[in-house]
Enzyme design. Structure first.
Site, PDB file in Angstrom:
ATOM      1  N   GLY A  10       4.898  -7.981  11.493  1.00 29.72           N
ATOM      2  CA  GLY A  10       5.556  -6.894  10.776  1.00 29.72           C
ATOM      3  C   GLY A  10       4.691  -5.660  10.583  1.00 29.72           C
ATOM      4  O   GLY A  10       3.555  -5.583  11.066  1.00 29.72           O
ATOM      5  N   GLY A  11       5.254  -4.719   9.840  1.00 26.12           N
ATOM      6  CA  GLY A  11       4.577  -3.442   9.584  1.00 26.12           C
ATOM      7  C   GLY A  11       3.252  -3.630   8.866  1.00 26.12           C
ATOM      8  O   GLY A  11       2.272  -2.927   9.150  1.00 26.12           O
ATOM      9  N   ILE A  12       3.203  -4.555   7.926  1.00 25.53           N
ATOM     10  CA  ILE A  12       1.928  -4.877   7.261  1.00 25.53           C
ATOM     11  C   ILE A  12       1.173  -5.916   8.091  1.00 25.53           C
ATOM     12  O   ILE A  12      -0.042  -5.815   8.297  1.00 25.53           O
ATOM     13  CB  ILE A  12       2.177  -5.464   5.847  1.00 25.53           C
ATOM     14  CG1 ILE A  12       2.834  -4.427   4.950  1.00 25.53           C
ATOM     15  CG2 ILE A  12       0.870  -5.950   5.219  1.00 25.53           C
ATOM     16  CD1 ILE A  12       3.391  -4.999   3.646  1.00 25.53           C
ATOM     17  N   ARG A  80      11.626  -2.146   1.283  1.00 29.25           N
ATOM     18  CA  ARG A  80      12.642  -1.280   0.658  1.00 29.25           C
ATOM     19  C   ARG A  80      13.073  -0.134   1.551  1.00 29.25           C
ATOM     20  O   ARG A  80      12.313   0.312   2.409  1.00 29.25           O
ATOM     21  CB  ARG A  80      12.045  -0.634  -0.609  1.00 29.25           C
ATOM     22  CG  ARG A  80      11.996  -1.533  -1.782  1.00 29.25           C
ATOM     23  CD  ARG A  80      11.865  -0.710  -3.040  1.00 29.25           C
ATOM     24  NE  ARG A  80      10.537  -0.125  -3.220  1.00 29.25           N
ATOM     25  CZ  ARG A  80      10.275   0.826  -4.112  1.00 29.25           C
ATOM     26  NH1 ARG A  80      11.238   1.315  -4.874  1.00 29.25           N
ATOM     27  NH2 ARG A  80       9.047   1.290  -4.253  1.00 29.25           N
ATOM     28  N   SER A 117       4.689 -10.207  -0.384  1.00 27.41           N
ATOM     29  CA  SER A 117       6.134  -9.934  -0.295  1.00 27.41           C
ATOM     30  C   SER A 117       6.737  -9.597  -1.660  1.00 27.41           C
ATOM     31  O   SER A 117       6.453 -10.271  -2.652  1.00 27.41           O
ATOM     32  CB  SER A 117       6.869 -11.147   0.265  1.00 27.41           C
ATOM     33  OG  SER A 117       6.239 -11.613   1.428  1.00 27.41           O
ATOM     34  N   ASN A 118       7.582  -8.586  -1.661  1.00 31.24           N
ATOM     35  CA  ASN A 118       8.233  -8.146  -2.896  1.00 31.24           C
ATOM     36  C   ASN A 118       9.540  -8.867  -3.154  1.00 31.24           C
ATOM     37  O   ASN A 118      10.164  -9.356  -2.211  1.00 31.24           O
ATOM     38  CB  ASN A 118       8.504  -6.631  -2.795  1.00 31.24           C
ATOM     39  CG  ASN A 118       7.320  -5.814  -3.249  1.00 31.24           C
ATOM     40  OD1 ASN A 118       6.706  -6.109  -4.276  1.00 31.24           O
ATOM     41  ND2 ASN A 118       6.993  -4.784  -2.485  1.00 31.24           N
ATOM     42  N   ASP A 149      -2.114  -1.154  -5.894  1.00 33.61           N
ATOM     43  CA  ASP A 149      -2.046  -0.338  -7.108  1.00 33.61           C
ATOM     44  C   ASP A 149      -3.435   0.160  -7.504  1.00 33.61           C
ATOM     45  O   ASP A 149      -3.607   1.294  -7.950  1.00 33.61           O
ATOM     46  CB  ASP A 149      -1.427  -1.152  -8.256  1.00 33.61           C
ATOM     47  CG  ASP A 149      -0.024  -1.615  -7.929  1.00 33.61           C
ATOM     48  OD1 ASP A 149       0.729  -0.823  -7.348  1.00 33.61           O
ATOM     49  OD2 ASP A 149       0.314  -2.780  -8.228  1.00 33.61           O
ATOM     50  N   HIS A 176       3.861  -5.649 -10.550  1.00 35.08           N
ATOM     51  CA  HIS A 176       3.836  -4.745  -9.400  1.00 35.08           C
ATOM     52  C   HIS A 176       5.225  -4.167  -9.132  1.00 35.08           C
ATOM     53  O   HIS A 176       5.865  -4.461  -8.132  1.00 35.08           O
ATOM     54  CB  HIS A 176       3.305  -5.470  -8.143  1.00 35.08           C
ATOM     55  CG  HIS A 176       3.317  -4.591  -6.931  1.00 35.08           C
ATOM     56  ND1 HIS A 176       2.482  -3.494  -6.792  1.00 35.08           N
ATOM     57  CD2 HIS A 176       4.085  -4.605  -5.813  1.00 35.08           C
ATOM     58  CE1 HIS A 176       2.743  -2.887  -5.657  1.00 35.08           C
ATOM     59  NE2 HIS A 176       3.715  -3.539  -5.036  1.00 35.08           N
ATOM     60  N   MET A 227      -1.198  -0.834   2.617  1.00 32.90           N
ATOM     61  CA  MET A 227      -1.067  -2.222   2.140  1.00 32.90           C
ATOM     62  C   MET A 227      -1.915  -3.164   2.973  1.00 32.90           C
ATOM     63  O   MET A 227      -2.502  -4.107   2.440  1.00 32.90           O
ATOM     64  CB  MET A 227       0.405  -2.651   2.159  1.00 32.90           C
ATOM     65  CG  MET A 227       0.626  -4.048   1.640  1.00 32.90           C
ATOM     66  SD  MET A 227       0.063  -4.256  -0.076  1.00 32.90           S
ATOM     67  CE  MET A 227      -1.111  -5.589   0.071  1.00 32.90           C
TER      68      MET A 227
HETATM   69  N1  NAI Z   1       2.418  -6.218  -2.689  1.00 37.75           N
HETATM   70  C1  NAI Z   1       2.451  -4.972  -2.315  1.00 37.75           C
HETATM   71  O1  NAI Z   1       1.748  -4.130  -2.853  1.00 37.75           O
HETATM   72  C2  NAI Z   1       3.350  -4.537  -1.196  1.00 37.75           C
HETATM   73  C3  NAI Z   1       4.333  -5.371  -0.726  1.00 37.75           C
HETATM   74  N2  NAI Z   1       5.142  -4.990   0.311  1.00 37.75           N
HETATM   75  C4  NAI Z   1       6.169  -5.947   0.758  1.00 37.75           C
HETATM   76  O2  NAI Z   1       5.719  -6.637   1.914  1.00 37.75           O
HETATM   77  C5  NAI Z   1       6.870  -7.122   2.637  1.00 37.75           C
HETATM   78  C6  NAI Z   1       6.735  -6.831   4.118  1.00 37.75           C
HETATM   79  O3  NAI Z   1       6.767  -5.451   4.359  1.00 37.75           O
HETATM   80  P1  NAI Z   1       6.676  -4.857   5.853  1.00 37.75           P
HETATM   81  O4  NAI Z   1       5.577  -5.493   6.598  1.00 37.75           O
HETATM   82  O5  NAI Z   1       6.695  -3.386   5.733  1.00 37.75           O
HETATM   83  O6  NAI Z   1       8.075  -5.359   6.464  1.00 37.75           O
HETATM   84  P2  NAI Z   1       8.446  -5.559   8.012  1.00 37.75           P
HETATM   85  O7  NAI Z   1       9.922  -5.705   8.071  1.00 37.75           O
HETATM   86  O8  NAI Z   1       7.809  -4.508   8.841  1.00 37.75           O
HETATM   87  O9  NAI Z   1       7.742  -6.948   8.365  1.00 37.75           O
HETATM   88  C7  NAI Z   1       8.135  -8.138   7.801  1.00 37.75           C
HETATM   89  C8  NAI Z   1       7.926  -9.249   8.794  1.00 37.75           C
HETATM   90  O10 NAI Z   1       8.356 -10.467   8.172  1.00 37.75           O
HETATM   91  C9  NAI Z   1       8.945 -11.242   9.191  1.00 37.75           C
HETATM   92  N3  NAI Z   1       9.778 -12.293   8.615  1.00 37.75           N
HETATM   93  C10 NAI Z   1      11.051 -12.228   8.150  1.00 37.75           C
HETATM   94  N4  NAI Z   1      11.479 -13.451   7.772  1.00 37.75           N
HETATM   95  C11 NAI Z   1      10.436 -14.296   7.993  1.00 37.75           C
HETATM   96  C12 NAI Z   1      10.259 -15.682   7.799  1.00 37.75           C
HETATM   97  N5  NAI Z   1      11.225 -16.460   7.324  1.00 37.75           N
HETATM   98  N6  NAI Z   1       9.069 -16.223   8.134  1.00 37.75           N
HETATM   99  C13 NAI Z   1       8.073 -15.445   8.632  1.00 37.75           C
HETATM  100  N7  NAI Z   1       8.196 -14.136   8.837  1.00 37.75           N
HETATM  101  C14 NAI Z   1       9.360 -13.563   8.514  1.00 37.75           C
HETATM  102  C15 NAI Z   1       9.736 -10.235  10.030  1.00 37.75           C
HETATM  103  O11 NAI Z   1      10.064 -10.761  11.306  1.00 37.75           O
HETATM  104  C16 NAI Z   1       8.753  -9.079  10.085  1.00 37.75           C
HETATM  105  O12 NAI Z   1       7.920  -9.157  11.223  1.00 37.75           O
HETATM  106  C17 NAI Z   1       8.079  -6.465   1.972  1.00 37.75           C
HETATM  107  O13 NAI Z   1       8.687  -7.386   1.104  1.00 37.75           O
HETATM  108  C18 NAI Z   1       7.477  -5.329   1.179  1.00 37.75           C
HETATM  109  O14 NAI Z   1       8.258  -4.945   0.094  1.00 37.75           O
HETATM  110  C19 NAI Z   1       4.978  -3.793   0.929  1.00 37.75           C
HETATM  111  C20 NAI Z   1       3.979  -2.925   0.516  1.00 37.75           C
HETATM  112  C21 NAI Z   1       3.130  -3.205  -0.606  1.00 37.75           C
HETATM  113  O1  OAA Z   2       7.156   0.321  -2.727  1.00 37.43           O
HETATM  114  C1  OAA Z   2       7.413  -0.687  -2.052  1.00 37.43           C
HETATM  115  O2  OAA Z   2       8.531  -1.179  -1.917  1.00 37.43           O
HETATM  116  C2  OAA Z   2       6.270  -1.384  -1.406  1.00 37.43           C
HETATM  117  C3  OAA Z   2       5.234  -1.642  -2.413  1.00 37.43           C
HETATM  118  O3  OAA Z   2       5.266  -2.617  -3.133  1.00 37.43           O
HETATM  119  C4  OAA Z   2       4.241  -0.592  -2.646  1.00 37.43           C
HETATM  120  O4  OAA Z   2       4.056   0.301  -1.801  1.00 37.43           O
HETATM  121  O5  OAA Z   2       3.601  -0.633  -3.699  1.00 37.43           O
END
Ligand code: NAI
Ligand code: OAA
Length: 327
Positions: A10-12, A80, A117-118, A149, A176, A227
């Site tokens: 994924g993106g992260i 989101r 994951s959020n 954060d 968060h 992230m």
């Molecule tokens: N804790 C924090 O500070 C932050 C948390 N996040 C959260 O991180 C999560 C991922 O964000 P992104 O990477 O941007 O999303 P993304 O959509 O780019 O990547 C998510 C990946 O998860 C995979 N995935 C989906 N279902 C799955 C499963 N059952 N098993 C394994 N992999 C699976 C997808 O195929 C995809 O490659 C989101 O929930 C986002 O809100 C994002 C930024 C900061």
């Molecule tokens: O804002 C979001 O959905 C992703 C996240 O948790 C962050 O960037 O802090």
């Protein structure tokens, strides 16, 4: 050290895996996703650093991905879009986290679980409940990754007060999401001269930093690169704590029962809340000590009061998702 990234394509997941590939402490980097991991793994495996890279795709390969992991980092699930809250992601991500946690409880019950994951406020309690159901819950080894954060706070505060953002530490406690994020600016040198208006603006920017990125990406997701940096920093802190025996301090969202004494001291300020982001001394077994939150300004005490009901609701939502579910 075997480190598994779930959601690695994924993106992260991709930039996080790239950063982790550089760690000399990691001998095996295991990449799991439901799509594209063979390509990501092949690509990363050509980098001439220590970690062996393996790619695992789809539910049938989940056990192999997780088996024997020392650390599991989870950025799997949907991000989101504008006008969504993190809580709106619960519907899809809660089930994803439940299934990954179930597989981890079976294949690597002693692993350090790092949850990105959020909504983090709810996904961490989900993992705790799944591990409890399997009789393998160790609260010292479960972490909600709130490092972004702290990273943002260091950047935004140093833009105003000067100094080196890389070394400026701003404690950020609570949860968060939005108002549950509580930066303790009064504890940072150089902020005492700022007007209340400045403090409030800065606080708001830290609380809603995620929204700033979601808006700028205009439908293409949320923070991924910052992230990945923050997730790698937190994973490296855990690896350092394990490898060096030198305690490392990070703010992270933990079960306050992970350190009876420190947790009880925190609850004197927060009331009876189970999960809260606090400064934690990390050691080879995980949470070594929950450190004091320190003095809050009157304004910060008000932020805490606003945060607690929302945070508590998020925790109950995660916990009851598992306790009412049949696993
Ligand atoms: N804790 C924090 O500070 C932050 C948390 N996040 C959260 O991180 C999560 C991922 O964000 P992104 O990477 O941007 O999303 P993304 O959509 O780019 O990547 C998510 C990946 O998860 C995979 N995935 C989906 N279902 C799955 C499963 N059952 N098993 C394994 N992999 C699976 C997808 O195929 C995809 O490659 C989101 O929930 C986002 O809100 C994002 C930024 C900061
Ligand atoms: O804002 C979001 O959905 C992703 C996240 O948790 C962050 O960037 O802090």
């Amino acid at each position: 050290m075997k480190v598994t990234v779930c959601g690695a394509a994924g993106g992260i997941g991709q930039p996080l895996s790239l950063l982790l590939k550089q760690s000399p402490h990691i001998t095996h980097l295991s990449l799991y996703d439901i799509v594209n991991t063979p390509g990501v793994a092949a690509d990363l495996s050509h980098i001439n650093t220590r970690a062996k890279v393996t790619g695992h795709i789809g539910a049938a390969q989940m056990d192999a991905a997780l088996e024997g992991s020392d650390i599991v980092v989870i950025p799997a699930g949907v991000p989101r879009k504008p006008d969504m809250t993190r809580d709106d992601l619960f519907k899809i991500n809660a089930g994803i986290i439940r299934d990954l946690a179930t597989a981890a409880a079976k294949n690597c019950p002693k692993a350090f679980m790092l949850i990105i994951s959020n909504p983090v406020n709810s996904t961490v309690p989900i993992v705790a409940e799944v591990f409890k159901k399997h009789g393998v819950y160790d609260p010292k080894r479960l972490f909600g990754v709130t490092t972004l954060d702290i990273v943002r706070a260091s950047t935004f505060v140093s833009e105003i007060v000067g100094g080196d953002a890389a070394t400026l530490r701003v404690p950020v406690i609570g949860g968060h999401s939005g108002v549950t994020i509580i930066p303790l600016l009064s504890q940072v040198g150089g902020t005492s001269g700022l007007s209340q208006e400045r403090i409030e603006k800065l606080t708001n920017r830290i609380q809603f930093g995620g929204d700033e990125v979601v808006k700028a990406k205009a439908g293409a997701g949320s923070a991924t690169l910052s992230m990945a940096y923050a997730g790698a920093r937190f994973t490296f802190s855990i690896l350092d704590a394990i490898a060096s025996n030198k305690p490392v301090v990070e703010c992270t969202y933990v079960d306050l029962n992970s350190d009876a004494q420190g947790g009880a001291a925190t609850k004197k300020i927060t009331g009876d809340i189970q999960f809260f982001s606090v400064p934690v001394e990390l050691g080879p077994a995980g949470v070594q000590r929950i450190l004091p939150i320190g003095n809050l300004s009157e304004y910060e005490a008000g932020l805490l009061k606003t945060a607690l009901p929302e945070l508590n609701g998020n925790i109950v939502k995660g916990t009851s998702f598992i306790s009412q579910a049949n696993l």
